[in-house]
Write an enzyme that holds these catalytic residues in place. Structure first.
Site, PDB file in Angstrom:
ATOM      1  N   ASN A 110      -4.258 -11.243  43.220  1.00 53.70           N
ATOM      2  CA  ASN A 110      -2.873 -10.999  43.632  1.00 53.70           C
ATOM      3  C   ASN A 110      -2.810  -9.983  44.766  1.00 53.70           C
ATOM      4  O   ASN A 110      -2.254  -8.895  44.664  1.00 53.70           O
ATOM      5  CB  ASN A 110      -2.002 -10.574  42.440  1.00 53.70           C
ATOM      6  CG  ASN A 110      -2.563  -9.409  41.648  1.00 53.70           C
ATOM      7  OD1 ASN A 110      -3.753  -9.120  41.692  1.00 53.70           O
ATOM      8  ND2 ASN A 110      -1.695  -8.736  40.916  1.00 53.70           N
TER       9      ASN A 110
ATOM     10  N   HIS B 197      -8.163  -4.597  40.213  1.00 56.99           N
ATOM     11  CA  HIS B 197      -7.301  -4.875  41.369  1.00 56.99           C
ATOM     12  C   HIS B 197      -7.695  -3.916  42.495  1.00 56.99           C
ATOM     13  O   HIS B 197      -7.426  -2.720  42.414  1.00 56.99           O
ATOM     14  CB  HIS B 197      -5.832  -4.690  40.996  1.00 56.99           C
ATOM     15  CG  HIS B 197      -5.368  -5.627  39.923  1.00 56.99           C
ATOM     16  ND1 HIS B 197      -4.853  -6.870  40.193  1.00 56.99           N
ATOM     17  CD2 HIS B 197      -5.381  -5.504  38.571  1.00 56.99           C
ATOM     18  CE1 HIS B 197      -4.548  -7.479  39.055  1.00 56.99           C
ATOM     19  NE2 HIS B 197      -4.867  -6.668  38.050  1.00 56.99           N
ATOM     20  N   LEU B 198      -8.336  -4.456  43.518  1.00 53.54           N
ATOM     21  CA  LEU B 198      -8.755  -3.620  44.645  1.00 53.54           C
ATOM     22  C   LEU B 198      -7.670  -3.505  45.722  1.00 53.54           C
ATOM     23  O   LEU B 198      -7.809  -2.725  46.658  1.00 53.54           O
ATOM     24  CB  LEU B 198     -10.051  -4.177  45.261  1.00 53.54           C
ATOM     25  CG  LEU B 198     -11.308  -3.999  44.412  1.00 53.54           C
ATOM     26  CD1 LEU B 198     -12.513  -4.630  45.101  1.00 53.54           C
ATOM     27  CD2 LEU B 198     -11.582  -2.537  44.104  1.00 53.54           C
ATOM     28  N   ARG B 199      -6.608  -4.300  45.604  1.00 53.00           N
ATOM     29  CA  ARG B 199      -5.438  -4.217  46.489  1.00 53.00           C
ATOM     30  C   ARG B 199      -5.737  -4.559  47.951  1.00 53.00           C
ATOM     31  O   ARG B 199      -4.922  -4.262  48.837  1.00 53.00           O
ATOM     32  CB  ARG B 199      -4.807  -2.827  46.435  1.00 53.00           C
ATOM     33  CG  ARG B 199      -4.425  -2.329  45.047  1.00 53.00           C
ATOM     34  CD  ARG B 199      -3.408  -3.219  44.392  1.00 53.00           C
ATOM     35  NE  ARG B 199      -2.810  -2.586  43.214  1.00 53.00           N
ATOM     36  CZ  ARG B 199      -2.246  -3.268  42.225  1.00 53.00           C
ATOM     37  NH1 ARG B 199      -2.241  -4.597  42.252  1.00 53.00           N
ATOM     38  NH2 ARG B 199      -1.709  -2.640  41.201  1.00 53.00           N
TER      39      ARG B 199
ATOM     40  N   HIS C 150     -12.261  -7.063  35.478  1.00 56.77           N
ATOM     41  CA  HIS C 150     -10.814  -7.122  35.717  1.00 56.77           C
ATOM     42  C   HIS C 150     -10.370  -5.903  36.513  1.00 56.77           C
ATOM     43  O   HIS C 150     -10.022  -4.861  35.952  1.00 56.77           O
ATOM     44  CB  HIS C 150     -10.058  -7.200  34.395  1.00 56.77           C
ATOM     45  CG  HIS C 150      -8.639  -7.643  34.559  1.00 56.77           C
ATOM     46  ND1 HIS C 150      -8.060  -8.600  33.769  1.00 56.77           N
ATOM     47  CD2 HIS C 150      -7.672  -7.267  35.434  1.00 56.77           C
ATOM     48  CE1 HIS C 150      -6.812  -8.797  34.155  1.00 56.77           C
ATOM     49  NE2 HIS C 150      -6.556  -7.982  35.167  1.00 56.77           N
TER      50      HIS C 150
ATOM     51  N   HIS D  70      -3.605 -14.546  32.204  1.00 57.89           N
ATOM     52  CA  HIS D  70      -2.640 -13.462  32.004  1.00 57.89           C
ATOM     53  C   HIS D  70      -1.573 -14.016  31.067  1.00 57.89           C
ATOM     54  O   HIS D  70      -0.744 -14.828  31.457  1.00 57.89           O
ATOM     55  CB  HIS D  70      -2.032 -13.067  33.357  1.00 57.89           C
ATOM     56  CG  HIS D  70      -0.933 -12.062  33.288  1.00 57.89           C
ATOM     57  ND1 HIS D  70      -1.099 -10.769  33.714  1.00 57.89           N
ATOM     58  CD2 HIS D  70       0.348 -12.146  32.862  1.00 57.89           C
ATOM     59  CE1 HIS D  70       0.036 -10.099  33.563  1.00 57.89           C
ATOM     60  NE2 HIS D  70       0.943 -10.927  33.041  1.00 57.89           N
TER      61      HIS D  70
ATOM     62  N   ASP E 115      -8.624  -3.211  34.008  1.00 55.12           N
ATOM     63  CA  ASP E 115      -7.400  -3.665  34.663  1.00 55.12           C
ATOM     64  C   ASP E 115      -6.938  -2.590  35.651  1.00 55.12           C
ATOM     65  O   ASP E 115      -5.744  -2.284  35.770  1.00 55.12           O
ATOM     66  CB  ASP E 115      -6.303  -3.984  33.646  1.00 55.12           C
ATOM     67  CG  ASP E 115      -5.149  -4.782  34.249  1.00 55.12           C
ATOM     68  OD1 ASP E 115      -5.269  -5.198  35.425  1.00 55.12           O
ATOM     69  OD2 ASP E 115      -4.133  -4.984  33.558  1.00 55.12           O
TER      70      ASP E 115
END
Length: 420
Positions: free
Chosen positions: A91, A59-61, A57, A175, A301
């Site tokens: 996302n 977020h590498l953006r 989990h 989520h 996360d």
């Protein structure tokens, strides 16, 4: 080039034992007491060798928000934390809902210091009104599906997605948040939110959607993975579901079993994430869930935001970074306190995530990928945000001292991080 790692305490599937590891062509070619020849020999002098961590989990953006993080810097942070495989959430901008975005991620990650496994979105554009083409996205490299960052509000869509994912042999990651209950809340609803005069995020939001997901899984005999569990209620729901044979797995993050909402009294947005830090009873319940197997995985996360974005406590986006601190935090809180063994911790942070996602890794054995985290279990160090490899420095553990430090990380048989 072949590499021999000598005299390491290797964390196996059942026990820890001192062994030598020969790495050739990206895989473990030998594991045992003998000393085979190699082009390079590294004496670990009793350091501990864990299977490379698998953080399911993150977020590498990238694409779209690379001022916060990109695939390369995210993987550098991962390597510094002993993480060799990352499942990155969808996302992004554009959303990871197409073959083109998957190809972009995989192409950019091919030479990165960690393996990157994309999670595609359940619905197109994360809008919740049309399902993505799961089969096509799996063929392009997706390993799971999630609308992380928001829930799938339409239960019928979620049920359809879970049934299709089950047919295709992949997991849906949920989520769990009811946006109507949240209604603009920014921290846990409770004593601290009342004291600060801020709108709260009621635990009912998480618990109600966790219950919904479990009900769908039970009724349809499908699998569901519950993301970032933070409440006492969700832990209880998942525990009960597992006892009943429902195919549910779940994860949490170190900050949920180490910290509480009291940190928010500082009015520092680096302590704001979603779901939020909650009360002591939630922390203890999450900890118990980790220890008794209710919660299968420890993830981060990892959610980078710039200092400018985090400057305003009320208006700042939610999220904290964690790739470089997750192992040290878990060793300090769980292993050094005698709550979990090294084998059990490796299961939570490597073996089980690999199994859930159906990806390589998670095990130190001949023929397996040479993805390894080499750790000094007793080295004490302090988290200084400015020294983190991530572009963003929004860590909840700033200034905190941990016991246990990654000294070297090997991914695909190559040394990608080294402070030996």
């Amino acid at each position: 080039m072949s590499i021999l790692l000598k005299n390491g305490n290797v964390v196996g599937s059942q026990m820890v034992s001192q062994q030598n590891i020969l790495v050739e062509n990206g895989v473990i070619a030998y594991l045992g007491k003998d000393t085979p020849e190699a082009d390079k020999v590294i004496d670990l002098n009793g350091l501990t060798v864990l299977p490379g961590l698998i953080d399911m989990h993150v977020h590498l953006r990238d694409p779209g928000f690379t001022h916060k993080e990109d695939i390369h810097t995210g993987c550098l942070a991962a390597a510094a934390g002993g993480v060799t495989s990352i499942a990155c959430m969808p996302n992004t901008n554009p959303v990871t809902d197409s073959v083109e975005v998957l190809e972009y991620i995989l192409d950019k990650a091919k030479d990165a210091p960690a393996r990157v496994y994309p999670v595609a979105s359940i619905t197109e554009g994360l809008k919740g009104d049309q399902l993505t083409d799961m089969k096509r996205l799996i063929q392009a490299g997706a390993v799971a599906f999630s609308d992380d960052g928001r829930p799938v509000e339409n239960a019928a869509f979620l049920q359809q997605a879970m049934m299709e994912a089950e047919r295709l042999g992949v997991k849906v990651i949920s989520h769990c948040e009811d946006l109507n209950i949240i209604n603009g809340g920014i921290i846990n609803k409770g004593v601290v939110s009342e004291k600060l005069g801020l709108p709260g995020m009621d635990r009912t939001s998480e618990d109600s959607i966790t219950a919904r997901e479990i009900a769908i899984a039970a009724a349809t005999d499908t699998s569901i993975h519950i993301a970032h569990v933070s409440t006492e209620g969700s832990v209880a729901l998942i525990r009960d579901a597992k006892r009943r044979g429902v195919k549910v797995t779940a994860e949490t993050c170190p900050h949920y079993f180490i910290l509480t909402e009291s940190k928010l009294l500082k009015k520092d947005a680096d302590y704001r994430m979603n779901p939020p830090l909650r009360e002591e009873r939630d922390r203890l319940a999450v900890l118990e869930g980790v220890l008794d197997g209710t919660l299968d995985c420890i993830v981060t996360d990892h959610a980078p935001h710039t200092a400018e974005e985090k400057a305003d406590f009320v208006k700042a986006p939610n999220g904290v970074v964690g790739l470089e601190t997750s192992l040290a935090a878990s060793l300090t809180a769980l292993y050094h306190t005698g709550m979990l063994s090294l084998v059990e911790l490796a299961n939570k942070m490597s073996r089980t995530p690999a199994k859930i996602l159906g990806i390589p890794g998670g095990k130190i054995a001949v023929g397996k990928p040479a993805d390894l985290a080499i750790v000094d279990l007793d080295e004490e160090w302090t988290v200084y945000p400015e020294l983190l490899h991530s572009k963003s420095k929004n860590t909840v553990f700033k200034g905190r001292s941990f016991r246990g430090r990654v000294k070297m990380t090997m991914c695909r048989g190559e040394i990608v991080y080294d402070i030996l």
